[in-house]
Design a protein around this motif. Structure first.
Motif, PDB file in Angstrom:
ATOM      1  N   UNK A  19       0.894  -1.120  -0.075  1.00 25.80           N
ATOM      2  CA  UNK A  19       0.090   0.029  -0.077  1.00 25.80           C
ATOM      3  C   UNK A  19       0.934   1.248  -0.129  1.00 25.80           C
ATOM      4  N   UNK A  20       1.783   1.216   0.881  1.00 25.50           N
ATOM      5  CA  UNK A  20       2.696   2.625   0.846  1.00 25.50           C
ATOM      6  C   UNK A  20       3.258   2.790  -0.819  1.00 25.50           C
ATOM      7  N   UNK A  21       3.834   1.644  -1.434  1.00 26.09           N
ATOM      8  CA  UNK A  21       4.098   1.765  -2.661  1.00 26.09           C
ATOM      9  C   UNK A  21       3.167   2.293  -3.523  1.00 26.09           C
ATOM     10  N   UNK A  22       1.970   1.673  -3.379  1.00 27.05           N
ATOM     11  CA  UNK A  22       0.728   2.222  -4.378  1.00 27.05           C
ATOM     12  C   UNK A  22       0.468   3.433  -4.125  1.00 27.05           C
ATOM     13  N   UNK A  23       0.450   3.999  -2.959  1.00 27.81           N
ATOM     14  CA  UNK A  23       0.132   5.608  -2.491  1.00 27.81           C
ATOM     15  C   UNK A  23       1.388   6.405  -3.248  1.00 27.81           C
ATOM     16  N   UNK A  24       2.365   5.893  -3.307  1.00 32.13           N
ATOM     17  CA  UNK A  24       3.690   6.709  -3.682  1.00 32.13           C
ATOM     18  C   UNK A  24       3.291   6.552  -5.147  1.00 32.13           C
ATOM     19  N   UNK A  25       3.031   5.730  -6.071  1.00 25.42           N
ATOM     20  CA  UNK A  25       2.754   5.729  -7.437  1.00 25.42           C
ATOM     21  C   UNK A  25       1.688   6.780  -7.683  1.00 25.42           C
ATOM     22  N   UNK A  26       0.688   6.716  -6.985  1.00 24.43           N
ATOM     23  CA  UNK A  26      -0.571   7.600  -7.162  1.00 24.43           C
ATOM     24  C   UNK A  26      -0.331   8.978  -6.731  1.00 24.43           C
ATOM     25  N   UNK A  27       0.626   9.113  -5.744  1.00 26.55           N
ATOM     26  CA  UNK A  27       0.858  10.693  -5.275  1.00 26.55           C
ATOM     27  C   UNK A  27       1.743  11.447  -6.371  1.00 26.55           C
ATOM     28  N   UNK A  28       2.716  10.531  -6.970  1.00 22.63           N
ATOM     29  CA  UNK A  28       3.753  11.249  -7.772  1.00 22.63           C
ATOM     30  C   UNK A  28       3.640  11.075  -9.172  1.00 22.63           C
ATOM     31  N   UNK A  29       2.652   9.999  -9.622  1.00 22.59           N
ATOM     32  CA  UNK A  29       2.426   9.726 -10.879  1.00 22.59           C
ATOM     33  C   UNK A  29       1.114   9.562 -11.412  1.00 22.59           C
ATOM     34  N   UNK A  30       0.231  10.375 -10.630  1.00 19.68           N
ATOM     35  CA  UNK A  30      -0.875  10.190 -11.175  1.00 19.68           C
ATOM     36  C   UNK A  30      -1.228  10.754 -12.358  1.00 19.68           C
ATOM     37  N   UNK A  31      -0.432  11.654 -12.929  1.00 20.23           N
ATOM     38  CA  UNK A  31      -0.645  12.263 -14.413  1.00 20.23           C
ATOM     39  C   UNK A  31      -0.471  11.240 -15.288  1.00 20.23           C
ATOM     40  N   UNK A  32      -0.039  10.020 -15.127  1.00 23.66           N
ATOM     41  CA  UNK A  32       0.054   8.831 -15.919  1.00 23.66           C
ATOM     42  C   UNK A  32      -1.352   8.119 -15.805  1.00 23.66           C
ATOM     43  N   UNK A  33      -2.127   7.718 -16.880  1.00 26.25           N
ATOM     44  CA  UNK A  33      -3.139   7.106 -16.881  1.00 26.25           C
ATOM     45  C   UNK A  33      -3.132   5.670 -15.802  1.00 26.25           C
ATOM     46  N   UNK A  34      -2.012   5.079 -16.124  1.00 26.92           N
ATOM     47  CA  UNK A  34      -1.884   3.689 -15.351  1.00 26.92           C
ATOM     48  C   UNK A  34      -1.548   3.885 -14.011  1.00 26.92           C
ATOM     49  N   UNK A  35      -1.447   5.082 -13.428  1.00 25.35           N
ATOM     50  CA  UNK A  35      -1.530   5.429 -11.998  1.00 25.35           C
ATOM     51  C   UNK A  35      -2.572   6.477 -11.755  1.00 25.35           C
ATOM     52  N   UNK A  36      -3.508   6.686 -12.316  1.00 26.55           N
ATOM     53  CA  UNK A  36      -4.380   7.924 -11.975  1.00 26.55           C
ATOM     54  C   UNK A  36      -5.635   7.584 -11.117  1.00 26.55           C
ATOM     55  N   UNK A  37      -5.533   6.305 -10.448  1.00 29.07           N
ATOM     56  CA  UNK A  37      -6.798   6.169  -9.636  1.00 29.07           C
ATOM     57  C   UNK A  37      -6.250   6.018  -8.138  1.00 29.07           C
ATOM     58  N   UNK A  38      -6.807   6.315  -7.133  1.00 31.22           N
ATOM     59  CA  UNK A  38      -6.399   6.132  -5.683  1.00 31.22           C
ATOM     60  C   UNK A  38      -6.456   4.602  -5.340  1.00 31.22           C
ATOM     61  N   UNK A  39      -5.455   4.227  -4.873  1.00 27.54           N
ATOM     62  CA  UNK A  39      -5.391   2.671  -4.541  1.00 27.54           C
ATOM     63  C   UNK A  39      -6.381   2.301  -3.311  1.00 27.54           C
TER      64      UNK A  39
END
Length: 330
Positions: A159-179
């Motif tokens: 979960x920390x890794x998923x939150x990191x991806x969402x917080x820093x790379x949510x401008x990418x379509x593959x990470x644009x949803x809250x985990x």
């Protein structure tokens, strides 16, 4: 001298003709066993081939109501409403391909690295053997146990890794949803854990089959250890490594229980890997026991037929790819 040699040849030929023995006439039991073994081998081959056609025929027969109702458009349908008998396969095909592809992508580097580590003398043999044994032991763990581990250990830890991806790379379509935890990414990570032993085991045997003379010649010509490993060892064993990867992909496509725990079982198509999804094996496991109407059962069997076709295409592609790589490496 020519006359003497001709005479010797004629004498030897006459002796050979006189002592020629028909083994089959002298040993009828061996002839019987040979024919019996040949018949058993042909029978086993025919049974294996007929099973493929029998499975296809039976699944197609049960899927026929859905095939008649929806036709080829079933593959592109996005709705799955059991109460209205509205069914489409695209959501499940998407989830199956994305989760399996992600799992294989994560597992390739780790599996090949383990294969190199356990086949080369990078570490002492008393370390290599336990590592190889422990990695291959992962394949013996039941998938339901892996699924429970995924939902209780892997998802909270990631979960920390998923939150990191969402917080820093949510401008990418593959990470644009809250985990939310259960997701395509979690399914891919669980599948990676399950298929690493296959890639590592097949890759290790392929690397060990490379003639040691090639390695010695490369080192003798001044190549470094890593140049020898990647330019000689891995390149020579590439067909076997690719075969192991495709074999692992076939398992990832059909995995059910482990994925069912972590994928989220949500009927949607989202580009984000942090969103929940659904796959063909999981929907078959979840709904087949509760299906009542013929159209619902037919839709599930139609999904089975699609999954069967996908795995068949993967196996054929793997065979062609291995043969192509083998030809190029000669």
């Amino acid at each position: 001298m020519a006359e003497i040699s001709r005479a010797e040849e004629s004498i030897l030929q006459s002796l050979a003709d006189s002592v020629e023995i028909d083994i089959k006439q002298q040993n009828p039991l061996a002839d019987f066993l040979e024919k019996g073994f040949t018949g058993i081998a042909w029978g086993a081959a025919l049974v294996a081939a007929s099973m493929l056609f029998l499975i296809t025929w039976r699944v197609s027969l049960d899927a026929w109501p859905a095939i008649q109702e929806f036709g080829p458009g079933f593959f592109f349908g996005r709705e799955w409403v059991t109460d209205d008998d509205t069914f489409g396969a695209l959501v499940f095909v998407y989830g199956t391909l994305i989760s399996a592809g992600l799992g294989i992508s994560l597992a390739i580097l780790l599996g090949v690295a383990v294969a190199i580590l356990t086949s080369e003398d990078l570490v002492p043999i008393y370390i290599r053997r336990p590592i190889a044994f422990l990695v291959e032991l992962l394949a013996a763990i039941p998938s339901v146990i892996v699924g429970l581990w995924g939902v209780n250990v892997l998802i909270p830890a990631s979960m920390p890794f998923q939150n990191f991806l969402f917080s820093n790379f949510k401008w990418l379509p593959i990470f644009n949803s809250e985990p939310i935890g259960q997701s395509l990414l979690a399914a891919g990570m669980v599948l990676a854990v399950m298929v690493v032993p296959t890639i590592a085991a097949v890759g290790r045997e392929s690397l060990l089959a490379v003639p040691p003379e090639l390695r010695s010649a490369s080192m003798g010509l001044g190549a470094t250890r890593w140049e020898t490993v990647f330019k000689i060892q891995v390149r020579t064993a590439l067909s076997g490594i690719i075969g192991g990867v495709m074999l692992a992909l076939g398992r990832a496509l059909g995995e059910t229980m482990a994925v069912a725990f972590v994928i989220g079982s949500t009927i949607q198509i989202s580009p984000s890997l942090l969103d929940a999804g659904y796959s063909i094996p999981v929907v078959l496991a979840n709904e087949f026991g509760e299906a009542i109407s013929k159209l619902h059962i037919g839709a599930l069997m139609y999904l089975s037929l699609i999954l069967f076709a996908i795995t068949l295409v993967v196996n054929v592609a793997a065979l062609l790819l291995v043969q192509l790589v083998s030809i190029k490496s000669r």
